[in-house]
Structures are given as structure tokens and as C-alpha cells.
Design a protein around this motif. Structure first.
Motif, PDB file in Angstrom:
ATOM      1  N   GLY A 420      -4.625   7.562  18.123  1.00  0.00           N
ATOM      2  CA  GLY A 420      -4.450   7.721  16.694  1.00  0.00           C
ATOM      3  C   GLY A 420      -3.309   6.881  16.182  1.00  0.00           C
ATOM      4  N   THR A 421      -3.424   6.444  14.965  1.00  0.00           N
ATOM      5  CA  THR A 421      -2.378   5.645  14.361  1.00  0.00           C
ATOM      6  C   THR A 421      -1.918   6.297  13.081  1.00  0.00           C
ATOM      7  OG1 THR A 421      -4.039   4.340  13.181  1.00  0.00           O
ATOM      8  CG2 THR A 421      -3.294   3.492  15.309  1.00  0.00           C
ATOM      9  N   ALA A 422      -0.662   6.076  12.767  1.00  0.00           N
ATOM     10  CA  ALA A 422      -0.116   6.648  11.557  1.00  0.00           C
ATOM     11  C   ALA A 422      -0.704   5.950  10.339  1.00  0.00           C
ATOM     12  CB  ALA A 422       1.406   6.503  11.560  1.00  0.00           C
ATOM     13  N   GLU A 423      -0.745   6.701   9.238  1.00  0.00           N
ATOM     14  CA  GLU A 423      -1.282   6.135   8.016  1.00  0.00           C
ATOM     15  C   GLU A 423      -0.388   4.978   7.557  1.00  0.00           C
ATOM     16  OE1 GLU A 423      -2.473   7.517   3.472  1.00  0.00           O
ATOM     17  OE2 GLU A 423      -1.728   8.968   4.949  1.00  0.00           O
ATOM     18  N   ALA A 424      -1.027   3.876   7.212  1.00  0.00           N
ATOM     19  CA  ALA A 424      -0.279   2.675   6.838  1.00  0.00           C
ATOM     20  C   ALA A 424       0.357   2.863   5.465  1.00  0.00           C
ATOM     21  CB  ALA A 424      -1.212   1.475   6.817  1.00  0.00           C
ATOM     22  N   PRO A 425       1.573   2.338   5.288  1.00  0.00           N
ATOM     23  CA  PRO A 425       2.211   2.427   3.968  1.00  0.00           C
ATOM     24  C   PRO A 425       1.511   1.510   2.980  1.00  0.00           C
ATOM     25  CG  PRO A 425       3.525   1.090   5.450  1.00  0.00           C
ATOM     26  CD  PRO A 425       2.414   1.668   6.280  1.00  0.00           C
ATOM     27  N   PRO A 426       1.621   1.792   1.703  1.00  0.00           N
ATOM     28  CA  PRO A 426       0.976   0.931   0.706  1.00  0.00           C
ATOM     29  C   PRO A 426       1.633  -0.439   0.660  1.00  0.00           C
ATOM     30  CG  PRO A 426       2.373   2.557  -0.362  1.00  0.00           C
ATOM     31  CD  PRO A 426       2.315   2.927   1.087  1.00  0.00           C
ATOM     32  N   SER A 427       0.891  -1.397   0.160  1.00  0.00           N
ATOM     33  CA  SER A 427       1.372  -2.776   0.114  1.00  0.00           C
ATOM     34  C   SER A 427       2.509  -2.928  -0.886  1.00  0.00           C
ATOM     35  CB  SER A 427       0.222  -3.701  -0.269  1.00  0.00           C
ATOM     36  OG  SER A 427       0.691  -4.988  -0.589  1.00  0.00           O
ATOM     37  N   ALA A 428       3.385  -3.888  -0.607  1.00  0.00           N
ATOM     38  CA  ALA A 428       4.375  -4.285  -1.596  1.00  0.00           C
ATOM     39  C   ALA A 428       3.662  -4.997  -2.741  1.00  0.00           C
ATOM     40  CB  ALA A 428       5.423  -5.191  -0.962  1.00  0.00           C
ATOM     41  N   LEU A 429       4.217  -4.849  -3.934  1.00  0.00           N
ATOM     42  CA  LEU A 429       3.604  -5.420  -5.139  1.00  0.00           C
ATOM     43  C   LEU A 429       4.521  -6.467  -5.734  1.00  0.00           C
ATOM     44  CD1 LEU A 429       2.479  -2.067  -6.839  1.00  0.00           C
ATOM     45  CD2 LEU A 429       1.172  -3.464  -5.243  1.00  0.00           C
ATOM     46  N   LEU A 430       3.929  -7.565  -6.166  1.00  0.00           N
ATOM     47  CA  LEU A 430       4.677  -8.605  -6.876  1.00  0.00           C
ATOM     48  C   LEU A 430       4.017  -8.806  -8.230  1.00  0.00           C
ATOM     49  CD1 LEU A 430       6.904 -10.723  -6.956  1.00  0.00           C
ATOM     50  CD2 LEU A 430       5.315 -12.347  -5.892  1.00  0.00           C
ATOM     51  N   GLY A 431       4.732  -8.418  -9.285  1.00  0.00           N
ATOM     52  CA  GLY A 431       4.138  -8.490 -10.606  1.00  0.00           C
ATOM     53  C   GLY A 431       2.915  -7.614 -10.736  1.00  0.00           C
ATOM     54  N   GLY A 432       2.875  -6.496 -10.007  1.00  0.00           N
ATOM     55  CA  GLY A 432       1.738  -5.597 -10.054  1.00  0.00           C
ATOM     56  C   GLY A 432       0.608  -5.977  -9.134  1.00  0.00           C
ATOM     57  N   VAL A 433       0.707  -7.085  -8.426  1.00  0.00           N
ATOM     58  CA  VAL A 433      -0.347  -7.557  -7.534  1.00  0.00           C
ATOM     59  C   VAL A 433       0.004  -7.178  -6.101  1.00  0.00           C
ATOM     60  CG1 VAL A 433      -1.614  -9.568  -6.704  1.00  0.00           C
ATOM     61  CG2 VAL A 433      -0.841  -9.478  -9.074  1.00  0.00           C
ATOM     62  N   ALA A 434      -0.913  -6.501  -5.429  1.00  0.00           N
ATOM     63  CA  ALA A 434      -0.686  -6.119  -4.039  1.00  0.00           C
ATOM     64  C   ALA A 434      -0.704  -7.364  -3.150  1.00  0.00           C
ATOM     65  CB  ALA A 434      -1.750  -5.136  -3.581  1.00  0.00           C
ATOM     66  N   LEU A 435       0.387  -7.609  -2.458  1.00  0.00           N
ATOM     67  CA  LEU A 435       0.471  -8.808  -1.622  1.00  0.00           C
ATOM     68  C   LEU A 435      -0.546  -8.789  -0.497  1.00  0.00           C
ATOM     69  CD1 LEU A 435       4.352  -9.235  -1.394  1.00  0.00           C
ATOM     70  CD2 LEU A 435       2.754 -10.623  -2.717  1.00  0.00           C
ATOM     71  N   ASP A 436      -0.852  -7.597   0.007  1.00  0.00           N
ATOM     72  CA  ASP A 436      -1.816  -7.507   1.107  1.00  0.00           C
ATOM     73  C   ASP A 436      -3.234  -7.832   0.665  1.00  0.00           C
ATOM     74  OD1 ASP A 436       0.159  -6.870   2.848  1.00  0.00           O
ATOM     75  OD2 ASP A 436      -0.196  -4.723   2.837  1.00  0.00           O
ATOM     76  N   ASP A 437      -3.482  -7.771  -0.645  1.00  0.00           N
ATOM     77  CA  ASP A 437      -4.809  -8.118  -1.144  1.00  0.00           C
ATOM     78  C   ASP A 437      -4.967  -9.617  -1.369  1.00  0.00           C
ATOM     79  OD1 ASP A 437      -5.479  -5.491  -1.098  1.00  0.00           O
ATOM     80  OD2 ASP A 437      -5.141  -5.119  -3.228  1.00  0.00           O
ATOM     81  N   LEU A 438      -3.877 -10.343  -1.314  1.00  0.00           N
ATOM     82  CA  LEU A 438      -3.918 -11.791  -1.487  1.00  0.00           C
ATOM     83  C   LEU A 438      -4.207 -12.465  -0.156  1.00  0.00           C
ATOM     84  CD1 LEU A 438      -0.743 -12.317  -3.717  1.00  0.00           C
ATOM     85  CD2 LEU A 438      -3.129 -12.374  -4.482  1.00  0.00           C
ATOM     86  N   PRO A 439      -4.777 -13.676  -0.162  1.00  0.00           N
ATOM     87  CA  PRO A 439      -4.864 -14.446   1.087  1.00  0.00           C
ATOM     88  C   PRO A 439      -3.465 -14.625   1.679  1.00  0.00           C
ATOM     89  CG  PRO A 439      -6.183 -15.471  -0.636  1.00  0.00           C
ATOM     90  CD  PRO A 439      -5.391 -14.387  -1.300  1.00  0.00           C
ATOM     91  N   LEU A 440      -3.391 -14.665   2.983  1.00  0.00           N
ATOM     92  CA  LEU A 440      -2.105 -14.735   3.650  1.00  0.00           C
ATOM     93  C   LEU A 440      -1.293 -15.939   3.183  1.00  0.00           C
ATOM     94  CD1 LEU A 440      -0.207 -13.590   5.791  1.00  0.00           C
ATOM     95  CD2 LEU A 440      -1.381 -14.983   7.498  1.00  0.00           C
ATOM     96  N   ILE A 441      -1.941 -17.089   3.016  1.00  0.00           N
ATOM     97  CA  ILE A 441      -1.207 -18.288   2.611  1.00  0.00           C
ATOM     98  C   ILE A 441      -0.628 -18.131   1.208  1.00  0.00           C
ATOM     99  CG2 ILE A 441      -3.297 -19.418   1.710  1.00  0.00           C
ATOM    100  CD1 ILE A 441      -2.119 -22.067   2.690  1.00  0.00           C
TER     101      ILE A 441
END
Length: 641
Positions: A420-441
């Protein structure tokens, strides 16, 4: 794919469910090269296998005193010789191409995964294992891919020869057709034990490599505490274990080789005895006996490929398993909730109201971490104080987006159940945009994170500072802000071409020719040259003296004016330069203000900044000492400015 076309434009998405699946994926992606190698291998080995026919025809022609028969046999042998030479040359060429291209594909995949994981890689896989995978394991995987086509050609050649002998001389052909499969399969019962011993050897070699890597990395510290002999003793013991495991593995492979010499010899004796009897009885001619005898003799060559493919698979399977394990590591894409950062007075605000569903352009605005409540306003210099350095490092990495879980969803091999793994924390946001939802580059273009132990690559100083950048910050300005005057002077003095140009002086691997503070400041200058919209620095001045530290903090603030900067630090000299100071306690924001305000109002902040373990002592003496240390240096900086 040819060697001249390397590297691959796209190495593909590997099947990393297991080691054998990864090997199958590699072979499938090289199907064209494997078929070429198989074709040339068939030409070569069928040419070798056909030579006995030519020799038999020549012997029979001499017995029959037939000149035309002898000429035909000579022409056939010459033709087969050309086929053998051409097939062997092209087989070697295509097989080596398969080896190199397979190894290059694996190395590209490993390099891509390493770049994606960053510093999280060594938290989930030992550094020594990564080194072993990218060096020795890549070679063994390439060996198996290269040997596969030659083995297939050998197996088909055996089938062709056995069928041909049954047609050419059924009486002896049946003996060969029964004996050859027995020879090919005789070593199968020994392979599992040989494989286990090879696995044990590879495991011990990986541990020894890991120990050597860790020892070399910490050699300076070991010398400082006098621990070289202790670790040398450990490595000596580990290397002896590898040697013993290698000897045990070699004994098993020697037994397999002996069996593959003994059994073909017994088959050859049986063919000669039975063939001689048939010749005496007049059932076969002398030429036919010579042909069958020569064919059985030359069958030993393709049979060797059965031993080779067994060894190649036994050694490459654990290597492929390790490579698949490294390649299976992924960054956890943390999805943000609908209300994360959407409300509250300290919530993030975007300049254009962007959301996580916006197009993958570089976002701008406030940097906000919903998990801790940390807010870094756009265009401001924010300092973050954490009592736990490890927590500060994890938080800094999380602010960069696409953070990884320290323990990914790995299967529990002992119990057969998934861990089992712990629940992941929510993504950091930049200007309201979730960084994890952006392409890595895109996330990397928006936020640059410099950890507390940055790496300097070998090369000249000019090459070190030649990084993707906005072009708004000159190298000279970045070096000046990072207070690198003494570093430049030292590099100029060490210039090999006597030009006294520090930008052309080579820096050794990982900057080992420089002190810790010099390496730290050069890394900071490199980050400043990049000039990202958001710069996150984790303890960027921990290895420099107080006077230089204050000047570096002032230089960074001056150069980053109008840009978002987050610095994780606990030094009063750095904190006093910040526009906004945030205290993070037990993973959550506990206080926000300026350095001087928090010194007077928050005991926990005083305890961290003044290094006091008792809050009352911090209240009595911490403020006085901090101010006495910070004010004179700041006044000197203001006067010089």
C-alpha cells in the motif's frame, strides 16, 4: 536502424512488466535487424554444413576415377567457400549492429528515465545499481539480442542438415536425427542451477558496485574521519564474495561445456562404427560415409550456439530485470481536487485566471502548495524556514511539480501482495494551474528547483553556464550576484592555455577541484543565468561564510527583482533580505511575516533561526544575536550599493 543513425529519435515505450518481457520487447523492435542476421547466418552455417557433401563427392570421384565428378566437387566446394566467407562477414556485421543498437536503445531509455526522475531516482534505487544497469547490464542485454539471431540460424541449420541426411543416407541419417536433439537438450536439466548461480553472482556484483560507488562518493569524508580502511575492508570482503560466486557459476558452465564436448564425441564414435559396418556390408559407399562423418563433425559448430544462447539468457535475464525495474519507476501525477487553492485568503491567483485545463503554455502567477498552505506571491522574494532539512528538501521538490513518491507502487515479492502507498499530496499550483497536469518540460520551464547538493558537470566554465535561458541575464551578472569573484580568480590562475580567461578553464567532474562554497556559488550562478519565471533554492548558501552569504542574498534579490524567488534557508542573513518569510512547522504553514516580525512574535521561529533549543532562551538572546549579526553586514552592503 544502422549504427550511423544513432541515437534513436524515439527509443519507444518499453514493456517493463518483467525481465523476459523487456527482452522480448527489445527483440521485437529489432525484427528487421534480426531477420537480416538470421538470413546471413543461414547462408554461413548452411555453407559450412554443405562442405561435407563436397568432400564426400570428391572422395567418391577419386575412388571412381571420375575427372568430371572431381571437377564438380571442386566447384561445389569453392562455391560453398564463397558462401561461408560472405555469410560469416555479413553475419558478424549485422549481429554487432544488433548488439550496439539494442544497447543504445536501453541506454537512451535509462537516460530519459533518469532525467525524468531527477534526484528522486537515487532515493528509490541505489546509486550502485543504477551504475551497474547502465554499464555491465546494458552490455549483457545487448549480448543476448545479438546471439538470438545466430542461435536461430544454428537451430534451423541443424534441422536442415538432419532432414538432408535422412534423404541422402537414411541408414546413418536416422542415427544423426535421433542423436542431435539429444545433444541439444542434454544440458537443459543443468540450466536452472546454472541460472541461479549466475543470478547470485550478478546480485553480489551489483552490491559490490554499489559499495564502491558509495565509497568513492564519500571518500573525502572517509579520509576526514579515518574510515578508509574500514570501507576498503568491506569492499574487499564484497569482492571476494563476488569472486567465489563467479567461480561457482563458472564450474557449472564448465560442466555444461564438457557435456557438449563429450556427447557429440560419443555420437561421432557411434556414426563411425555403424557407418564402417554398413560400408563393409556394401550398403553405403566410402564417399557417403565420409559425407555423413564430416557432417556430424561440423554439427558441433551450430551446437555451440545452444550453449551460448543459454549463457546469454542466463546472464541477461537478471540484467533485464534490473533494467526493467529502473525503467518502471514513474513520477506520480498528482491530481488536484476541485477546491484545492480555489478559496481562502491565501489562495493562489493567476494573472489571467488560468486553470489546470489550460493549454500547455508556461503559466504565471502565485506559486501555491495546497498540501502545506505555502504561498509565494508572484514577483516577490519569499524565504521558507523549516526545522526539518529533509522536509525542506521534499517541499522544495514538490514546488517544482511532478514530484515523485519515495516508495512507489511496488509489489511485495515476499508476500505476493501489492504494498500500500500513502495518498499522494495535491499538486503545487502556479497561477492556478496544477504543475503536475502540465507536460514535464513545461513544468521545468516554469519552475526551476536547485537542491542543496547541485551537480557541476565537467567542462569549461563557459560550457557550464551555457544552459537554456531567457537571455535576459548575462553570465557576468549572474556570477557577480553569486559572489564568484574568488572563484573566477582561482580558475584564471589554473588556466591551462595561459590566457587567464576563467571562462575557458576546465572544471573537473562534479567540481571536485573547487571547495564546497565555490561549487555552491557556481551552481547558483548557473540557475540565475537560466532566469526561470520561478526559482526555488534549497539552502543555496549553506557552505559559504557569513559575510559572503549576506552579499549573495542581496545579489540574488537584486538580480531577481520582479521574478518569483523562493529560498529555503534558516540563516538570518538570508531571511533579512526576504520580502516575505514563511515558517513551516510539521508540514504546514505556521506563521507568515517578515524576518524581524517573526523574531519578536513567534517562539518556534526564533528557536529555528537562532539555533536555540529552549524557546525562553531564544526569546532572551536569539533576537539580540541575530540582529547584531545581520544589521552591520546589511549596512555595509547598502553603503557599497
Amino acid at each position: 536502424m544502422q549504427i550511423r543513425d544513432l541515437p534513436y529519435p524515439d527509443p519507444g515505450v518499453p514493456d517493463v512488466r518483467s525481465g523476459p518481457r523487456f527482452l522480448y520487447w527489445l527483440g521485437r523492435n529489432q525484427l528487421g535487424g534480426q531477420l537480416k542476421s538470421l538470413s546471413w547466418g543461414l547462408l554461413h552455417q548452411c555453407g559450412v554444413a554443405g562442405l561435407p557433401l563436397g568432400v564426400g563427392l570428391a572422395v567418391q570421384a577419386v575412388v571412381d576415377r571420375s575427372g568430371s565428378g572431381l571437377a564438380f566437387a571442386g566447384a561445389l566446394i569453392a562455391l560453398l567457400g564463397v558462401a561461408v566467407a560472405l555469410g560469416d562477414t555479413m553475419l558478424h556485421r549485422t549481429a554487432v549492429t544488433n548488439w550496439i543498437t539494442a544497447a543504445a536503445r536501453v541506454q537512451q531509455l535509462l537516460a530519459r528515465r533518469t532525467a525524468e526522475l531527477g534526484s528522486a531516482l537515487t532515493r528509490r534505487v541505489a546509486a550502485g545499481e543504477v551504475v551497474a544497469v547502465s554499464t555491465g547490464d546494458v552490455e549483457k542485454i545487448g549480448w543476448f539480442v545479438e546471439a538470438l539471431s545466430r542461435f536461430a540460424a544454428a537451430a534451423l541449420t541443424l534441422v536442415i542438415v538432419c532432414v538432408g541426411l535422412l534423404v541422402y543416407q537414411p541408414a546413418l541419417g536416422i542415427v544423426v536425427a535421433i542423436g542431435v536433439p539429444v545433444l541439444a537438450l542434454a544440458v537443459l536439466p543443468l540450466l536452472p542451477k546454472a541460472t541461479r548461480r549466475a543470478d547470485a553472482q550478478r546480485e553480489k556484483a551489483g552490491k559490490a558496485t554499489e559499495l564502491a560507488s558509495d565509497t568513492v562518493a564519500g571518500l573525502r569524508v572517509l579520509r576526514g574521519i579515518g574510515g578508509e580502511e574500514l570501507f576498503l575492508g568491506r569492499y574487499r570482503s564484497a569482492s571476494q564474495e563476488v569472486r567465489r560466486a563467479a567461480v561457482r557459476s563458472a564450474r557449472m558452465w564448465a560442466l555444461i561445456s564438457a557435456i557438449q564436448v563429450l556427447l557429440p564425441g560419443l555420437l561421432l564414435i557411434a556414426v563411425v562404427l555403424y557407418g564402417a559396418k554398413l560400408t563393409v556390408d556394401g550398403r553405403i559407399t566410402v564417399g557417403e560415409l565420409v559425407t555423413v562423418y564430416s557432417a556430424v563433425t561440423l554439427l558441433l559448430y551450430p551446437l555451440r550456439h545452444f550453449e551460448e544462447i543459454a549463457m546469454a539468457y542466463s546472464f541477461s535475464r537478471p540484467s533485464a530485470k534490473r533494467a526493467a525495474r529502473v525503467l518502471s519507476l514513474e513520477r506520480t501525477a498528482y491530481a488536484t481536487g476541485e477546491d484545492d487553492g480555489a478559496t481562502g485568503e491565501d489562495g493562489p491567483t493567476g494573472e489571467d485566471g488560468a486553470t489546470a485545463s489550460a493549454a500547455p503554455a508556461v503559466p504565471s502567477g502565485d506559486l501555491y502548495d495546497p498540501a502545506s498552505g505555502l504561498l509565494a506571491p508572484a514577483g516577490r522574494f519569499t524565504a521558507v524556514v523549516c526545522g526539518d532539512p529533509d522536509l525542506a528538501g521534499r517541499l522544495a521538490e514538490h514546488l517544482g511539480g511532478h514530484a515523485t513518491s519515495d516508495a512507489g507502487p511496488q509489489a511485495d515479492t515476499d508476500s505476493g501482495t501489492g504494498a500500500g502507498t500513502a495518498e499522494a499530496p495535491p499538486s503545487a499550483l502556479l497561477g492556478g494551474v496544477a504543475l503536475d497536469d502540465l507536460p514535464l518540460i513545461t513544468a521545468r520551464e516554469a519552475v526551476l528547483v536547485q537542491d542543496k547538493d547541485p551537480v557541476l558537470l565537467s567542462g569549461t566554465l563557459a560550457e557550464l553556464l551555457d544552459v537554456p535561458a531567457s537571455g535576459m541575464v548575462a553570465a557576468a551578472d549572474a556570477l557577480d550576484a553569486a559572489q564568484c569573484e574568488d572563484v573566477l580568480a582561482a580558475l584564471a590562475q589554473a588556466s591551462a592555455d595561459r590566457t587567464d580567461d576563467p571562462m575557458r578553464t576546465r572544471i573537473t567532474e562534479r567540481g571536485r577541484s573547487l571547495s564546497g562554497g565555490q561549487r555552491q556559488r557556481l551552481a547558483l550562478a548557473r540557475s540565475l543565468v537560466t532566469d526561470p519565471p520561478v526559482l526555488v533554492l534549497d539552502e543555496p548558501t549553506s557552505a559559504v561564510d557569513s559575510h559572503t552569504e549576506a552579499r549573495v542574498a542581496a545579489g540574488v534579490k537584486r538580480l531577481r527583482t520582479g521574478r518569483t524567488t523562493v529560498v529555503f534557508a534558516s540563516s538570518p542573513l538570508v531571511l533579512d533580505q526576504a520580502d516575505r518569510v514563511v515558517l513551516v512547522h510539521e508540514g504546514e504553514v505556521a506563521a507568515v511575516g517578515t524576518h524581524r516580525e517573526l523574531l519578536h512574535t513567534d517562539p518556534r521561529y526564533r528557536a529555528v533561526v537562532t539555533r536555540e533549543t529552549d524557546a525562553e532562551d531564544a526569546a532572551r538572546s536569539g533576537v539580540t544575536r541575530a540582529m547584531e549579526k545581520a544589521v552591520p553586514v546589511r549596512e555595509e552592503i547598502e553603503e557599497s550599493a
